[in-house]
Design an enzyme around this catalytic site. Structure first.
Site, mmCIF file in Angstrom:
data_model
loop_
_atom_site.group_PDB
_atom_site.id
_atom_site.type_symbol
_atom_site.label_atom_id
_atom_site.label_comp_id
_atom_site.label_asym_id
_atom_site.label_seq_id
_atom_site.Cartn_x
_atom_site.Cartn_y
_atom_site.Cartn_z
ATOM 1 N N LYS A 1 0.881 -1.003 -0.131
ATOM 2 C CA LYS A 1 -0.123 0.401 0.184
ATOM 3 C C LYS A 1 0.758 1.417 -0.111
ATOM 4 O O LYS A 1 0.261 2.468 -0.045
ATOM 5 C CB LYS A 1 -1.018 -0.238 1.099
ATOM 6 C CG LYS A 1 -1.987 -1.285 1.130
ATOM 7 C CD LYS A 1 -3.043 -0.762 2.219
ATOM 8 C CE LYS A 1 -4.036 -1.987 1.807
ATOM 9 N NZ LYS A 1 -3.446 -4.122 2.124
HETATM 10 C C1 LIG Z 1 -3.920 -4.763 1.391
HETATM 11 C C2 LIG Z 1 -3.857 -5.639 1.024
HETATM 12 C C3 LIG Z 1 -3.967 -6.939 0.297
HETATM 13 C C4 LIG Z 1 -5.075 -6.802 -0.061
HETATM 14 O O1 LIG Z 1 -4.847 -6.325 -1.552
HETATM 15 P P1 LIG Z 1 -7.005 -5.708 -2.220
HETATM 16 O O2 LIG Z 1 -5.844 -4.306 -3.186
HETATM 17 O O3 LIG Z 1 -7.481 -4.558 -1.182
HETATM 18 O O4 LIG Z 1 -6.884 -6.361 -3.239
HETATM 19 C C5 LIG Z 1 -3.149 -8.072 0.408
HETATM 20 N N1 LIG Z 1 -2.052 -8.058 1.168
HETATM 21 C C6 LIG Z 1 -1.831 -7.113 2.027
HETATM 22 C C7 LIG Z 1 -0.109 -7.597 2.866
HETATM 23 C C8 LIG Z 1 -2.295 -5.898 1.923
HETATM 24 O O5 LIG Z 1 -1.829 -4.535 2.508
#
Ligand SMILES: *Cc1c(COP(=O)(O)O)cnc(C)c1O
Length: 476
Positions: free
Chosen positions: A112
């Protein structure tokens, strides 16, 4: 570039307006009015660039006139400076055609950071030009809150208030939020569950006078700019493995469908992505959809991969819009009916179309633990529970002979020390900048799950920090 709502009932906007708006007024999600297209020569020209320069070039058609290109490039360079690996997105080879792309070398050790580090800077730029301040609010069960705080604490035009369920996030995740000491950051520990936090955030947005008085905006994955900012790492890894001359495939551990949607966008831009494997944990609505067109709501159950614990994937609506040939009326009707019935009636033809590109994969907790152990013993690679689901998904659905399959590694294993220890006997150490996380002082405000109380805390916080002149930057 203009943006339209998937439900067709909101104004057409440019990139900066979509950035500030988040969700469209008709409840839909903003998408580009047309997909930009790169010819093979355009992709090849990106190969000689480093990651920040590549990101700026890939983002440029989505941003259009809204931010000058030189500024976009400078903001990308600044955003990715804090990433700890010189390649920004290193590729590790795990098998003859199996790779993992590590997306966790940013400040909070999860993918993120790629989007949020850039978004904080985009917000600051756009708000400075308009002489405005914004208060971002969000509910988090972990990763989003810490990545958003890390991205916003040093932004002059932003305040950020994050609600987390008191005592229900992991120690690391809470500390990543509460040890950031900056006057524009408010951590609210809510006496309740993650759903209570989310309901409070929704209620604050629904309170129009409160929303207007404090210039509220959201930091959730429905913001188009977040999706856009995730496209460049698909481009960079595909080019590194031979695209555009060679086809590639990706496997993505998925929750809200934001990460994998960026891969879909890259394909629509002309990158030769021939397969996308969507990994789920026991919360498997997407796997059920792809296996048998069963998109029905079930209660969320906790798992070893908490960032994928979802009842419904909010970004799926953007794919649905494409699957029904961009028919906003049909999308709005399907979503309305889904809300009422708890079961999404995706037309058979649209489901078949999805299946040409997407494969679903589900792994429960014992399977995830076994995959972490198998990887550690057979390859020496330490994958966190989310990344392990991605790698298992990649192994389960290879795209064909000689086609590289890239599993997206979304979190650093040190973020999940208990799961790693159970599976491998080792607790991976936190990387250097976070090594003293447990010694840092925490700051948070406790609050009941009560709207009036939370609004009064956030109101006081936003007033204190939204002086007419921008506050001086702190370097916390
Ligand atoms: C947010 C997140 C996901 C999921 O990603 P999306 O874009 O919501 O599908 C997977 N793994 C980790 C470690 C995350 O922080």
């Amino acid at each position: 570039m203009r943006y339209v709502s998937t439900r067709g009932g909101a104004p057409v906007r440019d990139f900066a307006e979509v950035l500030l708006a988040g969700l469209a007024e008709d409840g839909g999600l903003y998408v580009p009015s047309a997909w930009p297209h790169f010819a093979p020569a355009d992709w090849r020209a990106l190969r000689r660039l480093d990651y920040p320069a590549l990101a700026a070039r890939v983002l440029q058609p989505f941003i259009g006139e809204a931010i000058p290109f030189a500024t976009v490039e400078a903001l990308c360079r600044d955003a990715y400076r804090a990433f700890r690996h010189p390649a920004t997105v290193p590729l590790i080879q795990l098998g003859p055609h199996l790779f993992t792309a590590e997306l966790f070398h940013g400040p909070t050790l999860a993918f993120k950071d790629f989007a949020l580090q850039l978004l904080g800077r985009f917000f600051d730029h756009v708000l400075t030009a308009r002489d405005q301040h914004l208060t971002l609010i969000g509910a988090t069960s972990g990763d989003t809150g810490s990545a958003a705080i890390a991205a916003c604490h040093d932004r002059a035009r932003l305040n950020i208030a994050i609600l987390h369920p008191k005592g229900r996030t992991s120690d690391i995740q809470r500390r990543q939020m509460t040890t950031v000491r900056a006057p524009n950051v408010l951590n609210l520990a809510i006496d309740g569950t993650f759903d209570d936090c989310q309901d409070l955030v929704k209620a604050m947005f629904a309170d129009a006078p409160f929303r207007a008085a404090h210039h509220l905006s959201a930091v959730n994955s429905i913001n188009w700019a977040r999706i856009a900012a995730q496209i460049p790492y698909y481009v960079a890894t595909a080019l590194a493995l031979g695209a555009p001359e060679r086809e590639v495939a990706f496997a993505v551990p998925t929750g809200n469908f934001g990460n994998v949607l960026a891969a879909y966008a890259a394909r629509r831009m002309g990158l030769p992505i021939v397969r996308l494997v969507v990994g789920s944990n026991r919360n498997d609505i997407l796997a059920r959809f792809l296996a048998g067109n069963d998109m029905s709501l079930r209660p969320v159950e906790p798992s070893l991969s908490p960032s994928m614990d979802i009842a419904v994937s909010s970004n799926f609506e953007r794919l649905l819009f494409e699957l029904v040939d961009r028919d906003a009326g049909a999308t709005a009707a399907i979503m309305r009916d889904f809300r009422a019935s708890g079961r999404m009636a995706v037309p058979e033809a649209a489901w078949r179309r999805a299946r040409r590109l997407f494969f679903g994969f589900r792994l429960d907790d014992p399977g995830t633990e076994a995959e972490i152990r198998r990887l550690a013993t057979q390859t020496g690679y330490l994958a966190d529970p989310h990344s392990a689901i991605g790698i298992a998904a990649a192994s389960a659905h290879p795209a064909g002979p000689g086609i590289p399959m890239i599993a997206m590694a979304t979190a650093h294993p040190a973020k999940f020390p208990d799961a790693m220890e159970r599976a491998t006997g080792q607790r991976p150490p936190l990387p250097k900048p976070l090594a003293d996380l447990y010694e840092r002082e925490e700051a948070m405000t406790e609050a009941p799950a009560d709207l009036a109380e939370v609004e009064s805390l956030i109101g006081a916080f936003a007033r204190k920090n939204s002086r007419p002149e921008p506050p001086t930057r702190n370097s916390a």
